[in-house]
Design an enzyme around this catalytic site. Sequence first.
Site, mmCIF file in Angstrom:
data_model
loop_
_atom_site.group_PDB
_atom_site.id
_atom_site.type_symbol
_atom_site.label_atom_id
_atom_site.label_comp_id
_atom_site.label_asym_id
_atom_site.label_seq_id
_atom_site.Cartn_x
_atom_site.Cartn_y
_atom_site.Cartn_z
ATOM 1 N N LYS A 109 -46.140 9.322 26.292
ATOM 2 C CA LYS A 109 -45.655 10.710 26.412
ATOM 3 C C LYS A 109 -45.765 11.161 27.866
ATOM 4 O O LYS A 109 -44.832 11.732 28.426
ATOM 5 C CB LYS A 109 -46.491 11.626 25.534
ATOM 6 C CG LYS A 109 -46.303 13.112 25.792
ATOM 7 C CD LYS A 109 -47.108 13.996 24.879
ATOM 8 C CE LYS A 109 -48.513 14.194 25.323
ATOM 9 N NZ LYS A 109 -48.724 15.188 26.390
ATOM 10 N N ASN A 110 -46.912 10.881 28.496
ATOM 11 C CA ASN A 110 -47.174 11.419 29.832
ATOM 12 C C ASN A 110 -46.511 10.636 30.951
ATOM 13 O O ASN A 110 -46.610 11.020 32.122
ATOM 14 C CB ASN A 110 -48.685 11.536 30.059
ATOM 15 C CG ASN A 110 -49.282 12.599 29.146
ATOM 16 O OD1 ASN A 110 -48.547 13.379 28.527
ATOM 17 N ND2 ASN A 110 -50.584 12.597 29.011
ATOM 18 N N CYS A 132 -54.019 26.921 28.314
ATOM 19 C CA CYS A 132 -54.046 26.445 26.916
ATOM 20 C C CYS A 132 -55.524 26.313 26.533
ATOM 21 O O CYS A 132 -56.408 26.698 27.269
ATOM 22 C CB CYS A 132 -53.304 25.127 26.796
ATOM 23 S SG CYS A 132 -54.114 23.817 27.657
ATOM 24 N N ARG A 135 -55.492 25.797 33.703
ATOM 25 C CA ARG A 135 -54.405 24.880 34.095
ATOM 26 C C ARG A 135 -53.385 25.513 35.046
ATOM 27 O O ARG A 135 -52.212 25.632 34.746
ATOM 28 C CB ARG A 135 -53.741 24.318 32.836
ATOM 29 C CG ARG A 135 -54.778 23.658 31.948
ATOM 30 C CD ARG A 135 -54.214 22.883 30.822
ATOM 31 N NE ARG A 135 -53.530 21.685 31.300
ATOM 32 C CZ ARG A 135 -52.895 20.864 30.464
ATOM 33 N NH1 ARG A 135 -52.831 21.161 29.196
ATOM 34 N NH2 ARG A 135 -52.304 19.791 30.927
ATOM 35 N N ASP A 161 -51.372 25.776 41.216
ATOM 36 C CA ASP A 161 -51.500 26.137 42.639
ATOM 37 C C ASP A 161 -51.318 24.940 43.565
ATOM 38 O O ASP A 161 -50.711 25.061 44.633
ATOM 39 C CB ASP A 161 -52.856 26.807 42.890
ATOM 40 C CG ASP A 161 -54.019 25.943 42.410
ATOM 41 O OD1 ASP A 161 -53.967 25.478 41.247
ATOM 42 O OD2 ASP A 161 -54.948 25.700 43.192
ATOM 43 N N LEU A 162 -51.784 23.750 43.145
ATOM 44 C CA LEU A 162 -51.662 22.570 44.028
ATOM 45 C C LEU A 162 -50.196 22.150 44.154
ATOM 46 O O LEU A 162 -49.749 21.711 45.219
ATOM 47 C CB LEU A 162 -52.517 21.410 43.498
ATOM 48 C CG LEU A 162 -54.014 21.693 43.408
ATOM 49 C CD1 LEU A 162 -54.757 20.482 42.852
ATOM 50 C CD2 LEU A 162 -54.585 22.098 44.775
ATOM 51 N N ASP A 212 -58.268 12.509 28.186
ATOM 52 C CA ASP A 212 -57.454 12.598 26.967
ATOM 53 C C ASP A 212 -58.018 11.777 25.820
ATOM 54 O O ASP A 212 -57.508 11.851 24.707
ATOM 55 C CB ASP A 212 -56.010 12.157 27.244
ATOM 56 C CG ASP A 212 -55.283 13.174 28.075
ATOM 57 O OD1 ASP A 212 -54.187 12.866 28.563
ATOM 58 O OD2 ASP A 212 -55.831 14.280 28.268
ATOM 59 N N VAL A 223 -62.960 16.929 34.060
ATOM 60 C CA VAL A 223 -61.583 17.213 34.499
ATOM 61 C C VAL A 223 -61.126 18.601 34.088
ATOM 62 O O VAL A 223 -60.553 19.338 34.893
ATOM 63 C CB VAL A 223 -60.609 16.133 33.937
ATOM 64 C CG1 VAL A 223 -59.173 16.473 34.296
ATOM 65 C CG2 VAL A 223 -61.002 14.749 34.446
ATOM 66 N N ARG A 268 -47.022 16.864 18.649
ATOM 67 C CA ARG A 268 -46.457 16.926 20.007
ATOM 68 C C ARG A 268 -46.618 15.581 20.716
ATOM 69 O O ARG A 268 -45.838 15.242 21.594
ATOM 70 C CB ARG A 268 -47.189 17.990 20.832
ATOM 71 C CG ARG A 268 -46.943 19.396 20.383
ATOM 72 C CD ARG A 268 -47.621 20.388 21.277
ATOM 73 N NE ARG A 268 -47.317 20.149 22.690
ATOM 74 C CZ ARG A 268 -47.768 20.915 23.667
ATOM 75 N NH1 ARG A 268 -48.545 21.947 23.397
ATOM 76 N NH2 ARG A 268 -47.463 20.675 24.922
HETATM 77 C C1 EPZ Z 1 -51.718 15.628 32.808
HETATM 78 O O1 EPZ Z 1 -51.823 17.051 32.793
HETATM 79 C C2 EPZ Z 1 -51.523 15.223 31.357
HETATM 80 N N1 EPZ Z 1 -50.280 15.813 30.837
HETATM 81 C C3 EPZ Z 1 -52.715 15.692 30.523
HETATM 82 O O2 EPZ Z 1 -52.520 15.212 29.192
HETATM 83 C C4 EPZ Z 1 -53.989 15.065 31.092
HETATM 84 O O3 EPZ Z 1 -55.108 15.541 30.381
HETATM 85 C C5 EPZ Z 1 -54.123 15.429 32.577
HETATM 86 O O4 EPZ Z 1 -52.928 15.017 33.297
HETATM 87 C C6 EPZ Z 1 -55.328 14.756 33.232
HETATM 88 O O5 EPZ Z 1 -55.231 13.372 33.094
HETATM 89 C C7 EPZ Z 1 -49.104 15.251 31.182
HETATM 90 O O6 EPZ Z 1 -49.058 14.278 31.929
HETATM 91 C C8 EPZ Z 1 -47.871 15.872 30.605
HETATM 92 P P1 EPZ Z 1 -53.869 17.730 36.170
HETATM 93 P P2 EPZ Z 1 -51.812 17.884 34.200
HETATM 94 O O7 EPZ Z 1 -52.903 18.470 37.015
HETATM 95 O O8 EPZ Z 1 -50.857 17.256 35.144
HETATM 96 C C9 EPZ Z 1 -56.598 21.302 37.644
HETATM 97 C C10 EPZ Z 1 -52.391 15.324 26.850
HETATM 98 O O9 EPZ Z 1 -53.224 15.535 25.972
HETATM 99 N N2 EPZ Z 1 -55.415 21.686 38.426
HETATM 100 O O10 EPZ Z 1 -54.311 16.364 36.572
HETATM 101 O O11 EPZ Z 1 -51.645 19.300 33.856
HETATM 102 C C11 EPZ Z 1 -56.353 21.529 36.148
HETATM 103 O O12 EPZ Z 1 -56.652 22.868 35.810
HETATM 104 C C12 EPZ Z 1 -52.401 16.159 28.120
HETATM 105 O O13 EPZ Z 1 -51.479 14.442 26.789
HETATM 106 C C13 EPZ Z 1 -55.525 22.755 39.316
HETATM 107 O O14 EPZ Z 1 -56.571 23.389 39.438
HETATM 108 O O15 EPZ Z 1 -53.306 17.612 34.679
HETATM 109 C C14 EPZ Z 1 -57.302 20.549 35.501
HETATM 110 O O16 EPZ Z 1 -58.599 21.119 35.441
HETATM 111 C C15 EPZ Z 1 -53.523 17.202 28.092
HETATM 112 N N3 EPZ Z 1 -54.425 23.124 40.023
HETATM 113 C C16 EPZ Z 1 -57.314 19.374 36.481
HETATM 114 O O17 EPZ Z 1 -56.801 19.878 37.731
HETATM 115 C C17 EPZ Z 1 -53.223 22.474 39.922
HETATM 116 O O18 EPZ Z 1 -52.261 22.834 40.638
HETATM 117 C C18 EPZ Z 1 -56.443 18.212 36.033
HETATM 118 O O19 EPZ Z 1 -55.136 18.690 35.917
HETATM 119 C C19 EPZ Z 1 -53.143 21.386 39.018
HETATM 120 C C20 EPZ Z 1 -54.249 21.012 38.284
#
Ligand code: EPZ
Length: 424
Positions: free
Chosen positions: A22-23, A117, A122, A125-126, A310, A332, A402
């Site tokens: 999915k990801n 969520c 989530r 900002d980055l 995950d 995370v 999902r």
């Molecule tokens: C991806 O989400 C996955 N989703 C998530 O899977 C997975 O848990 C996550 O990566 C971590 O591996 C998809 O790929 C569609 P992140 P993503 O940006 O990209 C913080 C599932 O169950 N952050 O790596 O949203 C954020 O709040 C889902 O399949 C910022 O602060 O994850 C979090 O604490 C759940 N600012 C951490 O980084 C930003 O701009 C990791 O987020 C972006 C992220």
Amino acid sequence: MKSMRIKGGAPLRGAVRSQGAKNAALPMMAACLLLKGQRMTLDNVPKLQDVDTMVELLSSLGVSIKQDGSKTIFDVPKTVSHAADEASVRKMRASSLVLGPLLARCGSVVLPLPGGCSIGSRPIDLHLKGLTQMGASVEIKNGRVHASAQQLRGRRIYLDFPSVGATENLMMAAVLAKGETIIENTAREPEIENLAALLRSMGARIDTEGTGYIRVRGMEEVAPCAMRVIPDRIEVCTYILAGVITGGEVTVYDVTLDHIAALLAKLEEAGVSFSVDTNDAGENSVTVYAAKKLSPISIKTMPYPGFPTDMQPQMVATLTLSDGVSLVEESVFQARFLYAAELNRMGANIGIKGDTAVIQGVKSLSGASVQATDLRAGAALILAGLAASGETRVENLEHVMRGYENIDGKLRSLGAEISLEPEE
Ligand code: EPZ
């Protein structure tokens, strides 16, 4: 909301085949927006609610999408809309992945801000910081991101956190930027490498992904492309744990072993044995065997190649039946233990201390009505229901649908006694 009824207690036995990741599929689908009047073909895209939502979103932008056997065909017109459909975006956080490609090809994008969520705020900002550094002007107004850039420019970008989504958005934006982009401290997940392979198949000059440092040399236009979606490592690990928690014997076909190394290492520590096989076509499978007892272990979730966040809920559910005290630290996300209270209603003994779950193993779990709060929490409750004595009813099943293709059919093929209940 739909629910799943499970009559638990029987060891699962048999074999299932993994779905496409999915990801990986979601960012790769968004990458089609880099094309102009060209075609992208993806193989092994999983049949999931989140994929349908991305199809809805891309179609609202003007992309025509059809299925041809195992292939999904994306025909992208010369011009697409730059305003993403509110309803689809609000349904799924991964919709933010259209930001980078849309901005790079249209020069402007309007995107509703994704909500938080149940696992944390989530923010994005980055993503926005990186695009701003590449020359975009970004404004947040009425809950929407308004971004514009005559021409994105390549530059060195440092990510404060190896965010998966930010890495993907910036990689895609960099493909059509002017000059070279270096992104440092990137995520290194296998899904990033799958996306990079797709971008390369479009003609993008991108390398060193998987090292935490990605270099992209911008180009004027990309070309028609094709790529296969890798196996879903999280789905694979979920079925492996279904075998472990029920004391059965389960085989999962079409597995990339490197991608599940962290889980296999922790299972070995817990005293679980498994075997790996490779068929004549070079496809790997993993078989997990019933363990006499499950020893307690300690885990800290980390960005890849660390233990995947995950898989944290599903592992905690499994460790509720270990014969000691296990510790699982979530590093995370801010709040990914909501489901623990639901497991405790099934007889588990989990205490949350800050960002660590302290799991005192119990002899058995008992069935109950429980609520899924997100995709992986729902999977954890299903695993617990499979092991529990009596009947478990997992509500809010939409969360699980999902990300898990045909989960009831796959579990039934392993001998689980499961029935789906329609919307109440
Ligand atoms: C991806 O989400 C996955 N989703 C998530 O899977 C997975 O848990 C996550 O990566 C971590 O591996 C998809 O790929 C569609 P992140 P993503 O940006 O990209 C913080 C599932 O169950 N952050 O790596 O949203 C954020 O709040 C889902 O399949 C910022 O602060 O994850 C979090 O604490 C759940 N600012 C951490 O980084 C930003 O701009 C990791 O987020 C972006 C992220």
